[in-house]
Design a protein around this motif. Sequence first.
Motif, mmCIF file in Angstrom:
data_model
loop_
_atom_site.group_PDB
_atom_site.id
_atom_site.type_symbol
_atom_site.label_atom_id
_atom_site.label_comp_id
_atom_site.label_asym_id
_atom_site.label_seq_id
_atom_site.Cartn_x
_atom_site.Cartn_y
_atom_site.Cartn_z
ATOM 1 N N ILE A 1 0.829 -1.203 0.000
ATOM 2 C CA ILE A 1 0.000 0.000 0.000
ATOM 3 C C ILE A 1 0.872 1.264 0.000
ATOM 4 C CG2 ILE A 1 -1.650 1.321 1.409
ATOM 5 C CD1 ILE A 1 -2.940 -1.359 2.157
ATOM 6 N N LEU A 2 1.961 1.217 0.735
ATOM 7 C CA LEU A 2 2.805 2.417 0.866
ATOM 8 C C LEU A 2 3.788 2.589 -0.302
ATOM 9 C CD1 LEU A 2 3.522 2.181 4.699
ATOM 10 C CD2 LEU A 2 2.110 3.894 3.553
ATOM 11 N N LEU B 1 -8.321 7.956 9.454
ATOM 12 C CA LEU B 1 -8.790 6.576 9.362
ATOM 13 C C LEU B 1 -9.307 6.342 7.931
ATOM 14 C CD1 LEU B 1 -9.132 4.087 11.049
ATOM 15 C CD2 LEU B 1 -11.249 5.001 11.949
ATOM 16 N N ALA B 2 -8.760 5.328 7.253
ATOM 17 C CA ALA B 2 -9.122 5.153 5.844
ATOM 18 C C ALA B 2 -9.284 3.680 5.479
ATOM 19 C CB ALA B 2 -8.057 5.784 4.961
ATOM 20 N N ASP B 3 -10.126 3.463 4.504
ATOM 21 C CA ASP B 3 -10.360 2.127 3.954
ATOM 22 C C ASP B 3 -9.329 1.885 2.846
ATOM 23 O OD1 ASP B 3 -11.264 -0.117 2.645
ATOM 24 O OD2 ASP B 3 -13.370 0.505 2.654
ATOM 25 N N PRO B 4 -8.566 0.806 2.923
ATOM 26 C CA PRO B 4 -7.557 0.563 1.882
ATOM 27 C C PRO B 4 -8.161 0.534 0.470
ATOM 28 C CG PRO B 4 -7.732 -1.304 3.417
ATOM 29 C CD PRO B 4 -8.526 -0.197 3.995
ATOM 30 N N GLU B 5 -9.323 -0.009 0.357
ATOM 31 C CA GLU B 5 -10.025 -0.091 -0.921
ATOM 32 C C GLU B 5 -10.176 1.301 -1.548
ATOM 33 O OE1 GLU B 5 -11.345 -3.134 -1.789
ATOM 34 O OE2 GLU B 5 -12.448 -2.515 -3.579
ATOM 35 N N GLU B 6 -10.592 2.245 -0.709
ATOM 36 C CA GLU B 6 -10.828 3.621 -1.166
ATOM 37 C C GLU B 6 -9.508 4.282 -1.572
ATOM 38 O OE1 GLU B 6 -11.440 7.813 1.254
ATOM 39 O OE2 GLU B 6 -11.189 5.907 2.278
ATOM 40 N N ILE B 7 -8.481 4.095 -0.736
ATOM 41 C CA ILE B 7 -7.193 4.735 -0.994
ATOM 42 C C ILE B 7 -6.566 4.194 -2.274
ATOM 43 C CG2 ILE B 7 -4.825 4.930 -0.112
ATOM 44 C CD1 ILE B 7 -6.840 6.677 1.369
ATOM 45 N N MET B 8 -6.653 2.879 -2.464
ATOM 46 C CA MET B 8 -5.995 2.280 -3.615
ATOM 47 C C MET B 8 -6.741 2.554 -4.919
ATOM 48 S SD MET B 8 -3.421 1.261 -2.083
ATOM 49 C CE MET B 8 -2.439 0.221 -3.172
ATOM 50 N N PHE C 1 -5.074 -0.888 -7.550
ATOM 51 C CA PHE C 1 -4.332 -2.019 -6.987
ATOM 52 C C PHE C 1 -5.212 -2.759 -6.001
ATOM 53 C CE2 PHE C 1 -1.704 -4.134 -3.939
ATOM 54 C CZ PHE C 1 -0.624 -4.585 -4.644
ATOM 55 N N THR C 2 -5.179 -4.067 -6.029
ATOM 56 C CA THR C 2 -5.885 -4.829 -5.004
ATOM 57 C C THR C 2 -4.959 -5.905 -4.462
ATOM 58 O OG1 THR C 2 -6.839 -6.097 -6.792
ATOM 59 C CG2 THR C 2 -8.292 -4.527 -5.697
#
Lengths: 173, 449
Positions: free
Chosen positions: B314-315, B413-420, B428-429
């Motif tokens: 993710i990073l 606070l964030a949802d990885p789905e949203e950020i990616m 990216f998934t």
Amino acid sequence: MKTRGKTFKYGDNIDTDVIIPARHLNSIDPAELASHCMEDIDKDFVSKVRKGDVIVGGSNFGCGSSREHAPIAIKASGVACVVASSFARIFYRNAINIGLPILECPEAVAAASSGDELEIDLSAGTIRNVTKGADFKAQPYPEFMRSIMDAGGLIEYTRSRLASKGAAAKTAR
Amino acid sequence: MGMTMSQKILAAHAGLASVEAGQLIEARLDLVLGNDITAPVAIREFGRIGVEAVFDRKKIALVPDHFTPNKDIKSAEQCKMMRDFAHRMDIENYFEIGEMGIEHALIPERGLVLPGELVIGADSHTCTYGAAGAFSTGVGSTDMAAAMASGTAWFKVPAAIRVTLEGEMRGWTSGKDLILHLIGLIGVDGALYRSLEFAGPGVATLSMDERFTIANMAIEAGAKNGIFPVDEKTRAWAASVSSRPYTAVEPDADAVYERELRIDLSALTPTVAFPHLPSNTKSIGAAEKLRVDQVVIGSCTNGRIEDLRVAASILRGRRVAKGMRCIVFPATQEIYLAALREGLVEDLVKAGAVVSTPTCGPCLGGHMGILAKGERAIATTNRNFVGRMGHTESEVYLASPAVAAASALAGRLADPEEIMKAPGHGAFTKASTAAGTAAGTATAEREKA
Ligand code: SF4
């Protein structure tokens, strides 16, 4: 054995992090641990507690880490007994092992307020709320735990057991 | 009457044909563990027993992990006390910092616990090794002291709750979300004095790293232990860490469970535990998108290689938000080395994270990342009690490495789905899973945030 003292009452899920915060775990000195006992939930506890006083807690008292520093801090602060609706498993074990008296009694907890005078008879497992004029009976200890407590704690219990095993082994030879 | 998996292991170690819930037994131990906080107290108590030697110098493990590398003079003294004792008693499994790690990641990695074994440790997260099909539980220092002398401990045989897992997790959801969900469901004392026994076809879909994460937090539901069945993955893992023989145990077909729960893994979503209890959970879609000052990725819960891989995925190629402190601490030196070899450390550092040596440090508010008054952290650790990571008016939110890493990028606070999926981030998934799209309602809520 009878004790008499004032009540310090707290809520449910009193965890070991508030009983003795991790920042003080770089010490194993009971007196020093006692000087920080309950400080994250009750800053006045240390200055107000007197020998023979009683901590009363709700359910799951002592949850969280396995730090024995928690019952040690409570015991060294002069508290004679902790009465709670229920105890977290490791705290229960630790208290028995180090000889801090604890009693499970939801009814006595419900009736008690901070400052109430409690008279506790540990061998009978009875709790008298002198202020409210009410009597309660706690769960008795299983016999096995009584024998640990009667020995003065798990260390004394283990010492005498290993010693008698050693003696038995010698006679067998 | 049939026995649960936990009961069978206890019976075998007590030399009994059978045991039942509530029975008090004395059992033989395969390993006794302590750390730099709990072992010094145990060593002092051990001295009072009056025996010359420990019961077995190969069956004791001493790990200096909480305040190491030593954070101050007092912690240095405690570590020294432990090191001297280890030396005097010729303890084989004492781990100096160059070979160490957080105990609950290190002990399995070193093959010191295998299926069917019985372990006690003077640390509440000793329950972690249930992932390997062992019975392991946390005790206090006095128990540890007595066990170092006698090689035995007393147990009250626990009743059990069976958690049957079905289906397979999707998207960014992982083992951490399952255990947070379960604790939210049953509460911090929902499994008090009991075993949490996992079962069902969903188990096979979980990696060993995920099972360690799940068993690790059994204590956060009050459980005495959490335990997984031994399957192909367990056997392959065991063969990779040790050549010692072991006896895997299965629950009896007619084992008695006090309560049964069913969890559909495919319905789980990333989950966050709000202050100040691990049971205070919300699905990421329903969680307020609060501003965050610090992100902590690591610990005995989520400091394993898979966790670092997810965080780095993710990073990688991005930057943590301005003003954000992102601290990553691999759980062991081996994991640290693997992360170096795989290039993960470089990805993390380039993204603006700091990577620490293995230590418990920030997890218990010890050192390496203490929170100031009013600050908020998202951590992949296991406890969010008042003052756990610093000031009593700071807050800790528990989440998975994916949610933590996404939050480090967003500064909230964030949802990885949203950020990616955000513009400029590409789509990216999680590599191993098909693009898991969250339920429509959750997506709508996220868009509002
Ligand atoms: S990482 Fe945290 S929870 Fe795990 S052993 Fe260390 S202090 Fe305890």
